[in-house]
Design a protein around this motif. Structure first.
Motif, PDB file in Angstrom:
ATOM      1  N   TYR A 342     103.981 -39.853  32.010  1.00  0.00           N
ATOM      2  CA  TYR A 342     104.742 -39.795  30.953  1.00  0.00           C
ATOM      3  C   TYR A 342     105.373 -38.417  30.564  1.00  0.00           C
ATOM      4  CZ  TYR A 342     107.237 -40.539  26.528  1.00  0.00           C
ATOM      5  OH  TYR A 342     108.089 -40.722  25.253  1.00  0.00           O
ATOM      6  N   ARG A 343     104.288 -37.485  30.342  1.00  0.00           N
ATOM      7  CA  ARG A 343     104.523 -36.061  30.085  1.00  0.00           C
ATOM      8  C   ARG A 343     105.516 -35.436  31.200  1.00  0.00           C
ATOM      9  NH1 ARG A 343      99.509 -31.506  30.145  1.00  0.00           N
ATOM     10  NH2 ARG A 343     100.787 -29.715  31.052  1.00  0.00           N
ATOM     11  N   ALA A 344     105.012 -35.880  32.533  1.00  0.00           N
ATOM     12  CA  ALA A 344     105.922 -35.274  33.639  1.00  0.00           C
ATOM     13  C   ALA A 344     107.200 -35.632  33.531  1.00  0.00           C
ATOM     14  CB  ALA A 344     105.073 -35.650  34.869  1.00  0.00           C
ATOM     15  N   LEU A 345     107.691 -36.999  32.952  1.00  0.00           N
ATOM     16  CA  LEU A 345     108.984 -37.521  32.960  1.00  0.00           C
ATOM     17  C   LEU A 345     109.639 -36.895  31.985  1.00  0.00           C
ATOM     18  CD1 LEU A 345     108.387 -41.163  33.534  1.00  0.00           C
ATOM     19  CD2 LEU A 345     109.568 -40.103  35.059  1.00  0.00           C
ATOM     20  N   LYS A 346     108.994 -36.629  30.517  1.00  0.00           N
ATOM     21  CA  LYS A 346     109.827 -36.252  29.831  1.00  0.00           C
ATOM     22  C   LYS A 346     109.720 -34.643  29.557  1.00  0.00           C
ATOM     23  CE  LYS A 346     110.929 -38.286  26.500  1.00  0.00           C
ATOM     24  NZ  LYS A 346     112.114 -39.085  26.314  1.00  0.00           N
ATOM     25  N   HIS A 347     108.975 -33.877  30.083  1.00  0.00           N
ATOM     26  CA  HIS A 347     108.639 -32.431  30.091  1.00  0.00           C
ATOM     27  C   HIS A 347     108.592 -31.829  31.354  1.00  0.00           C
ATOM     28  CE1 HIS A 347     108.455 -33.068  25.569  1.00  0.00           C
ATOM     29  NE2 HIS A 347     107.205 -34.119  25.913  1.00  0.00           N
ATOM     30  N   GLY A 348     108.279 -32.382  32.513  1.00  0.00           N
ATOM     31  CA  GLY A 348     108.102 -31.871  33.814  1.00  0.00           C
ATOM     32  C   GLY A 348     106.666 -31.365  33.894  1.00  0.00           C
ATOM     33  N   LEU A 349     106.073 -31.011  35.097  1.00  0.00           N
ATOM     34  CA  LEU A 349     104.664 -30.532  35.215  1.00  0.00           C
ATOM     35  C   LEU A 349     104.620 -29.756  36.505  1.00  0.00           C
ATOM     36  CD1 LEU A 349     101.845 -31.222  34.564  1.00  0.00           C
ATOM     37  CD2 LEU A 349     101.562 -33.124  36.092  1.00  0.00           C
ATOM     38  N   GLY A 350     104.039 -28.486  36.384  1.00  0.00           N
ATOM     39  CA  GLY A 350     103.820 -28.019  37.468  1.00  0.00           C
ATOM     40  C   GLY A 350     104.805 -27.304  38.558  1.00  0.00           C
ATOM     41  N   GLY A 351     106.084 -27.380  37.852  1.00  0.00           N
ATOM     42  CA  GLY A 351     107.266 -26.979  38.477  1.00  0.00           C
ATOM     43  C   GLY A 351     108.166 -28.427  39.026  1.00  0.00           C
ATOM     44  N   PRO A 353     110.639 -30.927  37.739  1.00  0.00           N
ATOM     45  CA  PRO A 353     111.396 -31.110  36.471  1.00  0.00           C
ATOM     46  C   PRO A 353     111.139 -32.628  35.969  1.00  0.00           C
ATOM     47  CG  PRO A 353     112.710 -31.421  38.529  1.00  0.00           C
ATOM     48  CD  PRO A 353     111.103 -31.269  39.124  1.00  0.00           C
ATOM     49  N   ALA A 354     111.324 -32.334  34.789  1.00  0.00           N
ATOM     50  CA  ALA A 354     111.480 -33.528  33.828  1.00  0.00           C
ATOM     51  C   ALA A 354     112.548 -34.398  34.313  1.00  0.00           C
ATOM     52  CB  ALA A 354     111.748 -33.143  32.422  1.00  0.00           C
ATOM     53  N   TYR A 355     112.835 -35.611  34.068  1.00  0.00           N
ATOM     54  CA  TYR A 355     114.037 -36.499  34.499  1.00  0.00           C
ATOM     55  C   TYR A 355     115.052 -36.068  33.621  1.00  0.00           C
ATOM     56  CZ  TYR A 355     116.363 -40.412  36.286  1.00  0.00           C
ATOM     57  OH  TYR A 355     117.086 -41.243  37.034  1.00  0.00           O
TER      58      TYR A 355
END
Length: 810
Positions: A342-351, A353-355
Motif C-alpha cells: 500500500y505504501r508503494a502504491l501511494k508513495h513509491g518505494l526505492g525508485g 513510482p507511486a501510482y
C-alpha cells in the motif's frame, strides 16, 4: 518487587529470543520450521523442571550462586546457540527427498543441541525462582508472565528497526542487566555478565553472518550479475527487499499466442520479496505499461461485462489497476491491505513510482471483507466485477479469508445482478487446489440461497493457473459462447460450464493437465487430459470425486481458513513416501506432526518423573494423581485459547504479526496481573479455579457469537482495533492467571513445584502443534472447545490437600 526484576528480565529475554529465532528461521529457511523453536523452548523449560525436581536439595542450597552465574551463562549459551544455528548446513530440499533426508535429520538434531542449553538455563532460572520463593508463588508467576509479555512487545517494536538476523545480539544485554540485581553477588555477577556479553557480541559481529537460504526464491535474482537491492524495509510482517535485475518481469499468466495476436510482452519490473519470497511486481520509473493486458488469463471478465465498476482485490504493485483500466473498466476501487505494498502504491518505494492520481481509481488499504460489508443494504454501492488478483492470497497470511466460503458469499452480495466474481487458483502443484476452491464457491452460493450452483460457475485455465468465474445469476448461452471464443482465440482451455461435453473438449485442448496419481507418484495420461474438467461437475453437484479419496476437498471457511491443507494426514506413510512432490505450503502440517510426536514422548517422560524419584516425590498420592491431570490441563487450555485468540485477532487486524504480538502480550501481562492478585483467593482456591473455567466458557461463547462480524468491522482504525483486541483478551487472561499459582500453593512438597513447572513446559509443547493441527483439520471451534474442556478438567482436578482442609471444602 525489585527482587523479582532478574526473573522479569530473564523471562522477557527468553520470549524475545524465541520470537527472534522464529524470525530467523522464517527468513533464513522457511517459516514452517519455526515450529522447531517453540518445541525447543518448551522442551528446555520441561527439562529444567525435571532437573530441579530430581536435584532440588543440591540446587536450592546453591541457589544464590546459581542466580548470580546463570545470566552470564545465558548470554554465552544464547550467543553460541545462535552462532551454531547460523553455521548449520540444513538443506530443506534434501529433507523432502527420501534418498537424502537422513543427514538433514541430523542437522535438525544439531539445532536442538545448539539452542536447547539457552532455554534450559532460562527455565532453570525461572523454576528455581518458584522453589526458592514458595511463599510468594503468585508474585513470582506474575513477574514471569509480565516479563514475558513485555518481552513480546519489545521484540515487536524492534522488528520495525532491526533486521531479523540482528535481533538476537540486541536482546543479549537484557540478560547481562539481570545479573546486576541478583542479590549479594550482584557486582561480581554483573561484571562477569558484561565480560561475557562483550565476547558474545564480538563473536556474532565478526563470525559467519546469517544469510538467506540459497533454496529460497530470492536467492537467484539477488545473486544475478548486476542485481541491486533498491530498498529494504523492516517490519514485524517480515523483511522486505526490492530487487532490480534483468530477470524481474511482471508476474502474469499470458497467452502463448500473445505475440501472434499483437499483444506486448509483460514489461520489466522490480521484484518485491518478503522473507525471501516474491509477493509482487513493482513498476520501474516511467509508468505502468499494460499492452499485454488483453492476452492475460485474468482478462476474461472484461470481455463479458462492458464498462464495469470494478472492485480489485490486490493491486499487484499497480499493474493490475492499469490492466483493468486498459480492458475498459469505468472505475476501479483497488484494495491493498498489505502495508508495504500500500505504501508503494501511494508513495513509491526505492525508485518505484507511486501510482499516478486518476479520477477513475480509488486505492484503499482496507481488507476485502470490510469493503463489501453492508453491500446488501439499500443504497449500498454494488460492483459489476470483483476481481481477486492472482498474487493476493499469498501476499499476506490474513488474505486467506478472502477465499473462504463466507468471503465469497459476501462478494456475491456486493455484485449487481449479472455481475462476476473472478477467483484465481494456482494448479502448478496440484490441480486439486482448483477443486477445493470450487467447493468453497459452491458453499458460498449455498449461503446466498442458490440451490443449483452449476449454472453460476465457469472455469477456464492455462497450463499453470485456473480462473473460476462466479455470478449471482446463471451464465446465459451468449456469455458461454463469448467465453469459448475468447479462450479459443488465446489458446486457453475451458474446464467447466454447465452442459460442457468433457470428452469432446478433451479433443481440442491447448494445455494438457493430466491427473497426478498420489498413490504411486506418477503422472498418468492417455492422450490429452484435463483433470479439472473430469471432476468439476461432481464437486459442484456435491457428488464424490476421484481426487476426494486422496485429498481433503472440503471448502475453506472462516472457521477452518487454511487453504493449503488438502493432504489427508491419516495417510502419513504415503505422504512420507511422496514427500518430494509435496508443495512447500503443505510441509507445515508434517512439521507439526513431527513436533507433536516428539512432544508426546517428552510429556510422557515428564509424567513418569515421580516414579524415577519416589523419595523426592514422597507418598502424597492424591497430590500426585491430581497434579498429573491439573497442570497439563492448564497448559493445554491456555495455549488452545491463545492460538484461537491469535487467529481471530490476525483476521480482525488483517495482520498476522500484530495479531500474534498483541494477543501474546495481552495474555501474558494480564495473566501476570491475575497471578499477582491470586493470593486474595487462597482461602477458597478451588472456587477461584472453577470461576476461571466459567469465565473461559462465557468468553468463548461471546467470541463465537461475535466472530462472524469481526471481519466486516476490520476497516476500523488500526489503533482502535488494537485496543479492542487487548480489551477482549484482558478479562479472560486475568482469570487464567489464577489457577497455576493457586495450584502450586497446594503443593506442600517443593518437589511438586519444580515438577509442575516441567509439566507445564512439556504439555505446552504438545499444545501448540496439536492446536494447529486441530485448526487445520477440524476448525477454530474445536480449538476453543478444547480450551473450555481443559479448564473444566482443571477445575475438577484441582490438587487441594492440606490447604483445602485447613480452610474448608467448597
Amino acid at each position: 518487587m525489585i527482587k523479582y526484576l532478574p526473573l522479569f528480565l530473564v523471562s522477557a529475554a527468553a520470549v524475545g529470543m524465541e520470537t527472534a529465532l522464529t524470525r530467523y528461521f522464517a527468513v533464513a529457511s522457511w517459516s514452517d520450521y519455526g515450529y522447531w523453536v517453540i518445541s525447543i523452548v518448551m522442551v528446555g523449560f520441561a527439562f529444567s523442571g525435571v532437573f530441579l525436581a530430581l536435584a532440588r536439595e543440591f540446587l536450592v542450597k546453591r541457589a544464590a550462586g546459581l542466580f548470580a552465574i546463570l545470566p552470564a551463562v545465558l548470554v554465552a549459551s544464547g550467543a553460541l546457540g545462535y552462532f551454531a544455528a547460523i553455521i548449520n548446513p540444513f538443506n530443506p530440499l534434501q529433507l523432502q527427498n527420501p534418498a537424502t533426508y537422513l543427514p538433514q535429520l541430523a542437522n535438525i538434531g544439531l539445532y536442538y543441541v545448539a539452542l536447547l542449553p539457552f532455554f534450559f538455563g532460562a527455565g532453570l532460572f525461572i523454576s528455581l525462582s518458584f522453589v526458592t520463593n514458595a511463599q510468594s508463588i503468585g508474585r513470582v508467576y506474575a513477574a514471569d508472565l509480565t516479563g514475558a509479555g513485555v518481552g513480546a512487545v519489545l521484540v515487536l517494536g524492534l522488528m520495525f528497526l532491526v533486521p531479523p538476523f540482528e535481533l538476537v545480539p540486541v536482546l543479549l544485554p537484557a540478560l547481562a542487566l539481570a545479573a546486576w540485581f541478583v542479590g549479594k553477588y550482584r557486582v561480581r555477577a554483573g561484571v562477569a555478565a558484561l565480560v561475557v556479553l562483550a565476547g558474545a557480541e564480538l563473536l556474532l559481529a565478526l563470525g559467519p553472518q546469517a544469510a538467506v537460504s540459497p533454496y529460497k526464491p530470492v536467492y537467484p535474482p539477488l545473486h544475478t550479475p548486476g542485481a541491486k537491492v533498491l530498498a529494504q524495509v523492516e517490519r514485524p510482517q517480515g523483511e522486505y527487499l526490492l530487487l532490480d535485475d534483468f530477470t524481474e518481469r511482471v508476474n502474469d499468466d499470458i497467452s502463448n499466442d500473445a505475440a501472434m495476436l499483437g499483444y506486448a510482452d509483460p514489461p520489466r519490473s522490480y521484484g518485491l520479496y518478503r522473507d525471501g519470497i516474491r509477493i509482487a511486481s513493482l513498476p520501474r520509473p516511467g509508468g505502468v505499461a499494460s499492452g499485454y493486458a488483453p492476452g492475460a488469463l485474468d482478462a476474461l471478465p472484461y470481455a463479458l461485462v462492458a464498462r464495469p465498476d470494478v472492485l480489485l482485490v490486490g493491486a499487484s504493485g499497480g499493474f493490475r489497476i492499469a490492466e483493468v483500466l486498459a480492458l475498459g473498466a469505468a472505475h476501479v476501487t483497488a484494495l491493498e491491505p498489505e502495508p508495504v505494498l500500500y505504501r508503494a502504491l501511494k508513495h513509491g518505494l526505492g525508485g518505484s513510482p507511486a501510482y499516478p492520481a486518476d479520477a477513475q481509481v480509488s486505492i484503499e488499504d482496507m481488507p476485502p471483507r470490510a469493503a463489501v460489508a453492508g453491500a446488501a443494504e439499500a443504497g449500498a454501492r454494488k460492483f459489476d466485477v470483483i476481481d481477486i488478483s492472482a498474487d493476493f492470497m499469498d501476499a499476506a497470511p490474513a488474505n486467506v479469508y478472502a477465499v473462504s466460503a463466507e468471503g465469497f458469499a459476501a462478494d456475491l452480495g456486493a455484485l449487481r445482478p449479472g455481475g462476476v466474481l473472478s477467483v484465481p487458483v494456482s494448479i502448478e502443484d496440484f490441480p486439486a487446489y482448483a477443486l477445493r476452491m470450487l467447493a468453497s464457491v459452491k458453499a458460498a452460493l449455498a449461503l446466498r440461497g442458490v440451490a443449483d450452483p452449476q449454472a453460476h460457475v465457469v472455469v477456464y485455465r492455462s497450463a499453470w493457473n485456473a480462473r473460476i468465474l462466479v455470478s449471482n445469476t446463471p451464465f446465459n448461452a451468449g456469455e458461454i459462447s463469448a467465453l469459448l471464443k475468447w479462450c479459443n482465440d488465446r489458446s486457453f482451455d475451458v474446464s467447466y460450464y454447465q452442459g460442457i461435453d468433457v470428452t469432446a473438449a478433451r479433443d481440442n485442448l491447448y494445455n494438457d493437465l493430466p491427473a497426478v496419481s498420489f498413490n504411486d507418484d506418477t503422472v498418468t495420461s492417455f492422450g490429452a487430459d484435463d483433470s479439472i474438467a473430469d471432476e468439476a461437475g461432481d464437486v459442484l453437484a456435491g457428488q464424490p470425486s476421484v481426487s476426494a479419496r486422496a485429498f481433503d476437498l472440503r471448502p475453506v471457511t472462516d472457521d477452518r481458513p487454511a487453504f493449503y491443507a488438502i493432504l489427508r494426514l491419516g495417510k502419513l506413510s504415503l505422504l512420507l513416501a511422496r514427500v518430494q512432490i509435496l508443495p512447500q505450503a503443505e510441509i507445515g502440517a508434517l512439521v507439526n506432526l513431527a513436533v507433536l510426536a516428539q512432544a508426546g514422548v517428552i510429556a510422557l517422560l515428564v509424567l513418569l518423573v515421580p516414579l524415577a524419584a519416589p523419595r523426592q516425590a514422597g507418598g502424597a498420592r492424591v497430590a500426585l494423581a491430581r497434579s498429573v491431570i491439573y497442570f497439563p490441563a492448564l497448559a493445554l487450555g491456555f495455549l488452545f485459547l491463545e492460538i484461537f485468540g491469535i487467529e481471530r485477532a490476525s483476521a480482525f487486524l488483517d495482520d498476522r504479526a500484530a495479531g500474534f504480538s498483541l494477543v501474546l502480550s495481552a495474555m501474558l501481562i494480564f495473566s501476570g496481573l491475575g497471578s499477582f492478585i491470586s493470593g486474595r483467593f487462597s482461602a477458597r482456591p478451588a472456587r477461584a479455579v472453577l470461576g476461571t473455567a466459567l469465565v473461559v466458557l462465557v468468553w468463548a461463547g461471546a467470541a463465537m457469537m461475535l466472530s462472524p462480524g469481526a471481519l466486516a468491522g476490520s476497516d476500523l482504525a488500526f489503533g482502535l482495533k488494537a485496543v479492542l483486541v487487548v480489551g477482549a483478551m484482558a478479562p479472560v487472561s486475568l482469570a487464567m492467571g489464577l489457577p497455576f499459582p493457586l495450584g502450586l500453593e497446594q503443593e506442600e512438597q517443593k518437589f511438586y513445584l519444580a515438577w509442575a513447572w516441567g509439566l507445564n513446559g512439556a504439555f505446552s509443547v504438545v499444545a501448540t502443534p496439536l492446536a494447529n493441527l486441530m485448526l487445520r483439520n477440524i476448525g477454530l471451534h474445536a480449538v476453543l472447545g478444547g480450551a473450555i474442556v481443559m479448564y473444566g478438567i482443571a477445575a475438577l482436578s484441582f490438587p487441594a490437600c492440606e490447604r483445602e482442609r485447613k480452610f474448608g471444602s467448597v
